[in-house]
Design a protein around this motif. Structure first.
Motif, PDB file in Angstrom:
ATOM      1  N   LEU A  19      40.562  43.383  32.724  1.00 12.54           N
ATOM      2  CA  LEU A  19      41.144  43.468  34.220  1.00 12.54           C
ATOM      3  C   LEU A  19      41.947  41.893  34.418  1.00 12.54           C
ATOM      4  CD1 LEU A  19      39.569  45.389  36.915  1.00 12.54           C
ATOM      5  CD2 LEU A  19      41.623  45.746  35.816  1.00 12.54           C
ATOM      6  N   GLY A  20      41.007  40.916  33.790  1.00 13.66           N
ATOM      7  CA  GLY A  20      41.741  39.548  33.697  1.00 13.66           C
ATOM      8  C   GLY A  20      43.077  39.523  33.313  1.00 13.66           C
ATOM      9  N   MET A  21      43.434  39.953  32.474  1.00 15.53           N
ATOM     10  CA  MET A  21      44.631  39.972  31.577  1.00 15.53           C
ATOM     11  C   MET A  21      45.810  40.725  32.334  1.00 15.53           C
ATOM     12  SD  MET A  21      44.008  40.878  27.561  1.00 15.53           S
ATOM     13  CE  MET A  21      43.074  42.412  27.925  1.00 15.53           C
ATOM     14  N   PHE A  22      45.126  41.751  33.224  1.00 17.01           N
ATOM     15  CA  PHE A  22      46.135  42.509  34.119  1.00 17.01           C
ATOM     16  C   PHE A  22      46.616  41.501  35.158  1.00 17.01           C
ATOM     17  CE2 PHE A  22      47.026  45.221  37.731  1.00 17.01           C
ATOM     18  CZ  PHE A  22      48.067  45.882  37.144  1.00 17.01           C
ATOM     19  N   GLN A  23      45.472  40.924  35.789  1.00 16.36           N
ATOM     20  CA  GLN A  23      45.820  40.260  37.265  1.00 16.36           C
ATOM     21  C   GLN A  23      46.610  38.842  36.624  1.00 16.36           C
ATOM     22  OE1 GLN A  23      41.697  39.514  38.472  1.00 16.36           O
ATOM     23  NE2 GLN A  23      41.665  41.282  39.514  1.00 16.36           N
ATOM     24  N   ASN A  24      46.345  38.354  35.363  1.00 18.20           N
ATOM     25  CA  ASN A  24      47.242  37.236  35.007  1.00 18.20           C
ATOM     26  C   ASN A  24      48.727  37.900  35.177  1.00 18.20           C
ATOM     27  OD1 ASN A  24      45.206  35.429  34.865  1.00 18.20           O
ATOM     28  ND2 ASN A  24      44.741  35.789  32.609  1.00 18.20           N
ATOM     29  N   THR A  25      48.998  38.763  34.653  1.00 19.01           N
ATOM     30  CA  THR A  25      50.325  39.309  34.466  1.00 19.01           C
ATOM     31  C   THR A  25      50.914  39.954  35.776  1.00 19.01           C
ATOM     32  OG1 THR A  25      49.981  40.122  32.266  1.00 19.01           O
ATOM     33  CG2 THR A  25      51.699  41.064  33.245  1.00 19.01           C
ATOM     34  N   ARG A  29      46.181  43.999  43.358  1.00 18.60           N
ATOM     35  CA  ARG A  29      44.650  43.844  43.112  1.00 18.60           C
ATOM     36  C   ARG A  29      44.072  45.320  43.192  1.00 18.60           C
ATOM     37  NH1 ARG A  29      41.945  41.013  48.441  1.00 18.60           N
ATOM     38  NH2 ARG A  29      43.011  43.086  49.469  1.00 18.60           N
ATOM     39  N   VAL A  30      43.321  45.486  41.966  1.00 15.75           N
ATOM     40  CA  VAL A  30      42.686  46.539  41.461  1.00 15.75           C
ATOM     41  C   VAL A  30      41.058  46.992  41.880  1.00 15.75           C
ATOM     42  CG1 VAL A  30      42.209  48.257  39.500  1.00 15.75           C
ATOM     43  CG2 VAL A  30      44.170  46.659  39.553  1.00 15.75           C
ATOM     44  N   ASN A  31      40.882  47.633  42.729  1.00 19.09           N
ATOM     45  CA  ASN A  31      39.539  48.138  43.311  1.00 19.09           C
ATOM     46  C   ASN A  31      38.976  49.390  42.749  1.00 19.09           C
ATOM     47  OD1 ASN A  31      40.098  45.928  45.239  1.00 19.09           O
ATOM     48  ND2 ASN A  31      41.416  47.238  46.519  1.00 19.09           N
ATOM     49  N   LEU A  32      37.948  49.259  42.219  1.00 21.44           N
ATOM     50  CA  LEU A  32      37.434  50.283  41.628  1.00 21.44           C
ATOM     51  C   LEU A  32      35.917  51.025  42.165  1.00 21.44           C
ATOM     52  CD1 LEU A  32      37.162  48.640  37.914  1.00 21.44           C
ATOM     53  CD2 LEU A  32      38.995  50.074  38.891  1.00 21.44           C
ATOM     54  N   ALA A  33      35.825  52.130  42.051  1.00 20.50           N
ATOM     55  CA  ALA A  33      34.639  52.763  42.812  1.00 20.50           C
ATOM     56  C   ALA A  33      34.228  53.918  41.585  1.00 20.50           C
ATOM     57  CB  ALA A  33      35.226  53.651  43.794  1.00 20.50           C
ATOM     58  N   PHE A  74      50.304  49.552  36.605  1.00 18.44           N
ATOM     59  CA  PHE A  74      48.952  49.388  36.098  1.00 18.44           C
ATOM     60  C   PHE A  74      48.694  50.490  35.008  1.00 18.44           C
ATOM     61  CE2 PHE A  74      44.315  51.084  36.860  1.00 18.44           C
ATOM     62  CZ  PHE A  74      43.765  50.117  36.388  1.00 18.44           C
ATOM     63  N   VAL A  75      49.095  51.854  34.959  1.00 20.50           N
ATOM     64  CA  VAL A  75      49.016  52.924  34.234  1.00 20.50           C
ATOM     65  C   VAL A  75      49.548  52.520  32.889  1.00 20.50           C
ATOM     66  CG1 VAL A  75      49.393  55.301  33.579  1.00 20.50           C
ATOM     67  CG2 VAL A  75      48.811  54.813  36.052  1.00 20.50           C
ATOM     68  N   LEU A  76      50.922  51.915  32.832  1.00 20.57           N
ATOM     69  CA  LEU A  76      51.512  51.364  31.687  1.00 20.57           C
ATOM     70  C   LEU A  76      50.746  50.288  31.155  1.00 20.57           C
ATOM     71  CD1 LEU A  76      55.194  51.392  33.020  1.00 20.57           C
ATOM     72  CD2 LEU A  76      54.262  52.931  31.248  1.00 20.57           C
ATOM     73  N   TRP A  77      49.992  49.761  31.797  1.00 18.81           N
ATOM     74  CA  TRP A  77      49.351  48.501  31.288  1.00 18.81           C
ATOM     75  C   TRP A  77      48.043  49.094  30.525  1.00 18.81           C
ATOM     76  CZ3 TRP A  77      44.181  47.115  32.372  1.00 18.81           C
ATOM     77  CH2 TRP A  77      43.489  45.898  31.839  1.00 18.81           C
ATOM     78  N   LEU A  78      47.538  50.040  31.103  1.00 17.78           N
ATOM     79  CA  LEU A  78      46.424  50.850  30.723  1.00 17.78           C
ATOM     80  C   LEU A  78      46.732  51.614  29.531  1.00 17.78           C
ATOM     81  CD1 LEU A  78      44.862  52.635  33.714  1.00 17.78           C
ATOM     82  CD2 LEU A  78      43.616  50.987  32.344  1.00 17.78           C
ATOM     83  N   LEU A  79      47.890  51.983  29.204  1.00 18.34           N
ATOM     84  CA  LEU A  79      48.346  52.965  27.981  1.00 18.34           C
ATOM     85  C   LEU A  79      48.472  51.803  26.916  1.00 18.34           C
ATOM     86  CD1 LEU A  79      50.947  55.263  29.541  1.00 18.34           C
ATOM     87  CD2 LEU A  79      48.645  56.060  28.538  1.00 18.34           C
ATOM     88  N   ASP A  80      48.899  50.803  27.118  1.00 16.49           N
ATOM     89  CA  ASP A  80      49.271  49.540  26.220  1.00 16.49           C
ATOM     90  C   ASP A  80      47.771  49.069  25.814  1.00 16.49           C
ATOM     91  OD1 ASP A  80      52.134  49.533  26.203  1.00 16.49           O
ATOM     92  OD2 ASP A  80      52.083  48.033  27.862  1.00 16.49           O
ATOM     93  N   GLN A  81      47.032  49.089  26.561  1.00 15.49           N
ATOM     94  CA  GLN A  81      45.552  48.393  26.220  1.00 15.49           C
ATOM     95  C   GLN A  81      44.903  49.696  25.501  1.00 15.49           C
ATOM     96  OE1 GLN A  81      44.007  45.358  26.611  1.00 15.49           O
ATOM     97  NE2 GLN A  81      46.122  44.783  27.286  1.00 15.49           N
TER      98      GLN A  81
END
Length: 299
Positions: free
Chosen positions: A114-120, A125-129, A284-291
């Motif tokens: 997630l740090g990579m996402f936040q840097n980009t 802000r991504v909140n997880l539950a 966020f979803v596009l970043w997830l797909l790349d990761q």
């Protein structure tokens, strides 16, 4: 038109009493008297014209209609609390995403990245539950879910991320003094309770002899099974995705072949196609797909 909704005090008292199965424990949590909790629930039952609890002396038991209502009220209160906290802590220009996610996937794969996402995307802000089971995404207050592919997501948009391929792993100390690879039947095994037949399927796929595939300790989550393996309690059969770093850094080892079948597929789930999602969620979803693609490409 005036909404016919019970008061917050009624709903909060009911949710606490239903969760604890006790007016006394609910009162302790809410810093109220037991009689105050009882009065709030009685008012709620009058408002709904429905009995929610069966009362026998000092004991109470939630009725079936109360059990269903308690789940719905609990979800609504959690969503209201989450939305309120998001607004209270929101900075100007920041966009919050609320994501329901499998707990081990979050701790073992998503959070370390997630740090990579936040840097980009510093403004997102991504909140997880955590959510162990599929849920009603459109009514949940979550922007998206990260979960296993499941028929429960019918009607929603599925974005496949990673395939769950299981591998046996253990603490290196468990292999000291043994030939490599040692027979799995000679070592204690760790199971994930929700996938009780995993070792049996693995043994059939890889021609491993297991006299009793069900023997061994059991844990609810893959995260627990991984910790058990690192603690030397046995060999755990877990998704490779979850243990790549532990294997690379020597906390875990594997000297057996990986499973041949894909147990499940991790997916991102949204209510709309990506081109119709809000920009922050689409990013966020596009970043997830790349990761995920980068992870699948790793040897």
């Amino acid at each position: 038109m005036r909404r016919r909704i019970p008061s917050n005090s009624m709903l909060i008292a009911f949710e606490a009493a239903a969760r604890h199965g006790s007016f006394k424990e609910a009162a302790s949590e809410l810093l109220l008297t037991e009689s105050a909790v009882s009065r709030q629930i009685a008012r709620l039952e009058t408002f709904l014209e429905t009995k929610l609890f069966e009362r026998k002396g000092n004991r109470v038991r939630l009725l079936p209609v109360g059990t269903k209502y308690a789940q719905e009220v609990g979800d609504s209160l959690a969503r209201l609390e989450r939305d309120s906290q998001r607004l209270m802590g929101q900075s100007p220009g920041t966009v919050d995403l609320e994501i329901g996610v499998l707990p081990t996937f979050a701790t073992r794969w998503l959070i370390p990245r997630l740090g990579m996402f936040q840097n980009t995307f510093p403004h997102i802000r991504v909140n997880l539950a955590q959510r162990l089971d599929p849920f009603n995404l459109p009514a949940s207050g979550f922007d998206a879910a990260i979960h296993f592919h499941d028929p429960a997501w019918a009607g929603l948009v599925i974005h496949p991320l990673l395939h769950e391929v299981l591998i046996p792993v253990c603490n290196p100390s468990l292999l000291s003094g043994t030939r490599t690879p040692p027979p799995l039947d000679d070592l204690p095994r760790v199971h994930r309770r929700q996938n009780a037949e995993a070792w049996q399927i693995y043994a059939q796929e890889t021609a491993q002899h297991l006299q009793n595939p069900l023997a061994g300790v059991r844990f609810d989550l893959h995260g627990m099974a991984i910790e058990a393996a690192m603690a030397g309690l046995g060999v755990a059969l877990v998704p490779r995705t979850y243990v790549e770093r532990d294997l690379a850094e020597g906390r875990l080892v594997t000297c057996w072949p990986p499973g041949q079948s894909v147990s499940k597929t991790f997916c991102a789930i949204t209510t709309e196609p990506l081109d119709e999602c809000q920009p922050a969620l689409r990013s966020f979803v596009l970043w997830l797909l790349d990761q995920a693609a980068a992870t699948e490409d790793q040897p």
